[in-house]
Design a protein around this motif. Structure first.
Motif, PDB file in Angstrom:
ATOM      1  N   PHE A 167      -0.680   8.151   2.239  1.00 21.76           N
ATOM      2  CA  PHE A 167       0.546   8.869   1.905  1.00 21.76           C
ATOM      3  C   PHE A 167       1.778   8.009   2.204  1.00 21.76           C
ATOM      4  O   PHE A 167       2.724   7.956   1.408  1.00 21.76           O
ATOM      5  N   GLN A 169       2.039   4.729   2.288  1.00 18.97           N
ATOM      6  CA  GLN A 169       2.169   3.647   1.312  1.00 18.97           C
ATOM      7  C   GLN A 169       2.690   4.170  -0.026  1.00 18.97           C
ATOM      8  O   GLN A 169       3.480   3.511  -0.702  1.00 18.97           O
ATOM      9  N   TYR A 170       2.267   5.355  -0.396  1.00 13.68           N
ATOM     10  CA  TYR A 170       2.749   5.960  -1.643  1.00 13.68           C
ATOM     11  C   TYR A 170       4.258   6.177  -1.585  1.00 13.68           C
ATOM     12  O   TYR A 170       4.993   5.846  -2.522  1.00 13.68           O
ATOM     13  N   VAL A 174       6.191   3.637  -3.970  1.00 11.61           N
ATOM     14  CA  VAL A 174       6.324   4.298  -5.268  1.00 11.61           C
ATOM     15  C   VAL A 174       7.564   5.183  -5.326  1.00 11.61           C
ATOM     16  O   VAL A 174       8.377   5.085  -6.247  1.00 11.61           O
TER      17      VAL A 174
END
Length: 337
Positions: A167, A169-170, A174
């Protein structure tokens, strides 16, 4: 009693040595470099800062730049060292740490999420605390036995950590690319721009933990001898483990709140302490001092060693921990062969 005397003398000598090294590191942090305060001027400068009367260089260096940063490093390091000692005692695993049950990963995910919604330093700290608490709650629910079964806690913690890391890293790569630099510094563990509010937070956590740590020391030592032995001496191992885990999470969460998820200090500090003291008992106080020394020394390196200049301290502790564990594995392998 005579058989315990050498161990106590060794532990006392180790404690004095560690404290001397902590003081030396603190003095070096405050006096080294072009911005350092000269050693003869340091006592008067510290008194002036405490009274709120400091001006000029002393006020800038001791009151704003290095003073709070040093106190946060010492407090967070001590919290992580004690937290790791508690967790290693509970799991009976000298290579365990609170990170195993997702404390750091959960704190990072909480910081990323709350920081995305309300981008500020205060919100990131709040998010880290909530994330760590949620991670531990998920682990407790997932085990089916709360926090009383070490093996189930580790297995559940691996899953919770993986989800939290994914989560994070997302969010960083992103959703929040424009805020990735700020979040990345925090998620790697950083002591940059620490203030007196951070100092108050971590030392308040330590103050709350002192008495429970003292009360848990002997029962934890008995539980390491086995549940049956502990029960015969009137100690309920399950209750002791639950209290130790909750206290470990409180200490680790406090450290993460003020410095981010600092890697490896909670793992290596208790392990180094036990090896130096040659003790099988949980050395909570000495582990805290070792943790304070490790983190403050690593932060001193990031300030004074050119190759580490500007590096988040968590990256350096990660490297130090990796080297230490590598050397430990090689040593154990040589003994086995």
């Amino acid at each position: 009693m005579s058989a315990l005397a050498p161990a106590r003398r060794r532990a006392s000598l180790l404690g004095l040595t560690l404290l001397a090294l902590v003081v030396a590191t603190a003095l070096a942090t405050l006096t080294m470099g072009g911005l350092g305060v000269a050693l003869p001027d340091l006592p008067a400068g510290m008194i002036d800062v405490a009274r709120g009367e400091a001006t000029g260089k002393a006020n800038f260096v001791l009151g704003h730049l290095r003073g709070p940063r040093l106190l946060v490093a010492l407090g967070a390091g001590a919290a992580l060292g004690a937290s790791g000692a508690l967790f290693q005692s509970v799991t009976r695993n000298p290579l365990g740490s609170p990170d195993v049950i997702g404390v750091s990963a959960g704190a990072g995910a909480g910081a990323a999420f709350i920081g995305l919604l309300m981008p500020s330093a205060t919100s990131i700290v709040l998010g880290s605390v909530l994330g760590a608490a949620l991670a531990v709650g998920l682990v407790a629910v997932s085990t089916g036995t709360g926090l009383s079964n070490p093996m189930r806690m580790v297995l559940a913690g691996i899953g919770v950590s993986a989800m939290a890391y994914a989560f994070t890293q997302y969010v960083v790569y992103v959703v929040a690319r424009d805020k990735a630099t700020v979040l990345s510094a925090y998620l790697n563990g950083s002591l940059n721009a620490r203030g007196w509010d951070h100092v108050a937070t971590i030392w308040a956590v330590l103050a709350l933990a002192v008495v429970p740590l003292a009360l848990l020391s002997i029962p934890l030592g008995l539980t390491e001898m086995g549940d049956e032995v502990a029960a015969s001496l009137g100690v309920h191992s399950g209750a002791v483990r639950r209290r130790a885990v909750l206290l470990s999470v409180l200490l680790a969460g406090g450290a993460v709140a003020v410095a981010g998820p600092i890697a490896f200090v909670a793992l290596t500090a208790p392990h180094i302490t036990r090896r130096l003291a040659r003790s099988a008992r949980p050395l909570l106080g000495l582990s805290a001092v070792t943790g304070a020394l490790l983190l403050s020394a690593a932060d001193l390196a990031t300030q004074q060693v050119p190759v580490f200049d500007g590096l988040p301290v968590g990256i350096l502790t990660l490297a130090i921990g990796g080297v230490y564990l590598g050397a430990l594995l090689v040593s154990e392998w040589k003994k086995a062969t």
